[in-house]
Design a protein around this motif. Sequence first.
Motif, PDB file in Angstrom:
ATOM      1  N   MET A 174       0.780   6.677 -12.634  1.00  0.00           N
ATOM      2  CA  MET A 174       1.528   7.967 -12.551  1.00  0.00           C
ATOM      3  C   MET A 174       2.868   7.405 -12.748  1.00  0.00           C
ATOM      4  O   MET A 174       3.388   6.320 -12.271  1.00  0.00           O
ATOM      5  N   VAL A 204       7.199   9.707  -9.079  1.00  0.00           N
ATOM      6  CA  VAL A 204       6.919  10.300  -7.815  1.00  0.00           C
ATOM      7  C   VAL A 204       7.953  11.191  -7.271  1.00  0.00           C
ATOM      8  O   VAL A 204       8.914  10.441  -6.833  1.00  0.00           O
ATOM      9  N   SER A 263      -1.045  18.764  -5.200  1.00  0.00           N
ATOM     10  CA  SER A 263      -0.795  18.102  -3.916  1.00  0.00           C
ATOM     11  C   SER A 263       0.239  18.798  -2.842  1.00  0.00           C
ATOM     12  O   SER A 263       0.908  19.411  -3.539  1.00  0.00           O
ATOM     13  N   ASN A 296      -1.320   4.422   0.485  1.00  0.00           N
ATOM     14  CA  ASN A 296      -2.143   4.133  -0.812  1.00  0.00           C
ATOM     15  C   ASN A 296      -3.455   5.116  -0.981  1.00  0.00           C
ATOM     16  O   ASN A 296      -3.981   5.167  -2.088  1.00  0.00           O
ATOM     17  N   TYR A 350      -3.225  11.675  -2.084  1.00  0.00           N
ATOM     18  CA  TYR A 350      -3.588  12.223  -3.370  1.00  0.00           C
ATOM     19  C   TYR A 350      -2.424  12.280  -4.430  1.00  0.00           C
ATOM     20  O   TYR A 350      -1.351  12.720  -4.264  1.00  0.00           O
ATOM     21  N   SER A 351      -2.630  11.735  -5.636  1.00  0.00           N
ATOM     22  CA  SER A 351      -1.599  11.428  -6.478  1.00  0.00           C
ATOM     23  C   SER A 351      -1.138  12.483  -7.471  1.00  0.00           C
ATOM     24  O   SER A 351      -0.179  12.415  -8.322  1.00  0.00           O
ATOM     25  N   THR A 378       3.348   0.205  -3.066  1.00  0.00           N
ATOM     26  CA  THR A 378       3.556   1.255  -2.348  1.00  0.00           C
ATOM     27  C   THR A 378       3.723   1.119  -0.859  1.00  0.00           C
ATOM     28  O   THR A 378       4.479   1.588   0.024  1.00  0.00           O
TER      29      THR A 378
END
Lengths: 232, 117
Positions: free
Chosen positions: A1, A4, A70, B28, B31-32, B87
Amino acid sequence: MDTVAMHISNGIVGPGTSGVFAAIALAALAVCVLRGRRDLDDRLAPMAGLVAAFIFAVQMLNFWVLPGVSGHLLGGALAAMLVGPWIGALCVSIVLIVQALVFADGGVSAIGLNITNMAVIGTFLTYGVLTLLLKVLPRKPGAIAATAFVAAIVSVVGGASGFVLEYALGGEVGDISLGKAAGLMIGVHVLIGIGEGLITAATVLAVAKVRPDLVYALRGRALAPVAQESAA
Amino acid sequence: MSRPKVKLFAFIAGGLLVAAVLAGVVSNFAYSAPDGLDSVSREGCTFDENDEITGGECMAKTAREHEVGGPLADYAIKGIDNPVIATGLSGLIGVAITFAIGGGAFWLVRHRRPKDA
């Protein structure tokens, strides 16, 4: 990804509108500091720090809403229920400022927009809803959970509507259908609000079980003091 | 006055531990996919595999590079390639910073009431 981004990025809403909302946010936060100090004693101060840290943590936990979409906690309802609207708005603002300055999440130029939507609208709508609901509902765990759930949905949809208004006033792309964007934004955030509601209700209930005196909503002015029965 | 079952210090410490586990470990499993705001902002545009806009009209079109960036940008850590560690560690740092700044600021502006009784 690649990136973010959870909050409004730099460049989405024009500088004029962003500046106006930065001023609105700053004024609101100033009122919150002045008014919130009354609530802020030796017990509430560390609790408020914990609420901010907890909201930071839970905001990282994106959950499934729709395929490819999401959602995550915004935290306004949780903060308002646990530490009240004034300090609650400051808690969410601290999270948003840390995210914008340290984690590159949410544009620095958009900080006023994000604070207005999630910290100010989010907590004060919640406070209105919970004051009303706790007035009519019995002060029982189920009622507290239901109040948290409903207040959370209202706060998330309110925050999403704040974004729609800001985009209508100063959105940088001209060809966006605002009606469609509003429909999508509010529709998705009703679903996110359900997740937010579940998390908020579970957290408030957990705190109420261990330390009911640390749940601001339980000692609001409209309510008789609770949990005094443990006094010998 | 009722005497709470759990002392304030223990409650705060326990709450911070929960926040640390959520931000450091559970994060971790998040949901990405893009969140609600992000996916509405992307509506109308097409994207390549690097997430760059390739066409269409959408709100995200005018998004610019973040003003600050920094070593913890996007909840990762510059120089740490393992995404799980990056993360988790950035989440832990975030919880610590937020509690330090929030708790510190609230402690400084709290009102001091003379002790009753």
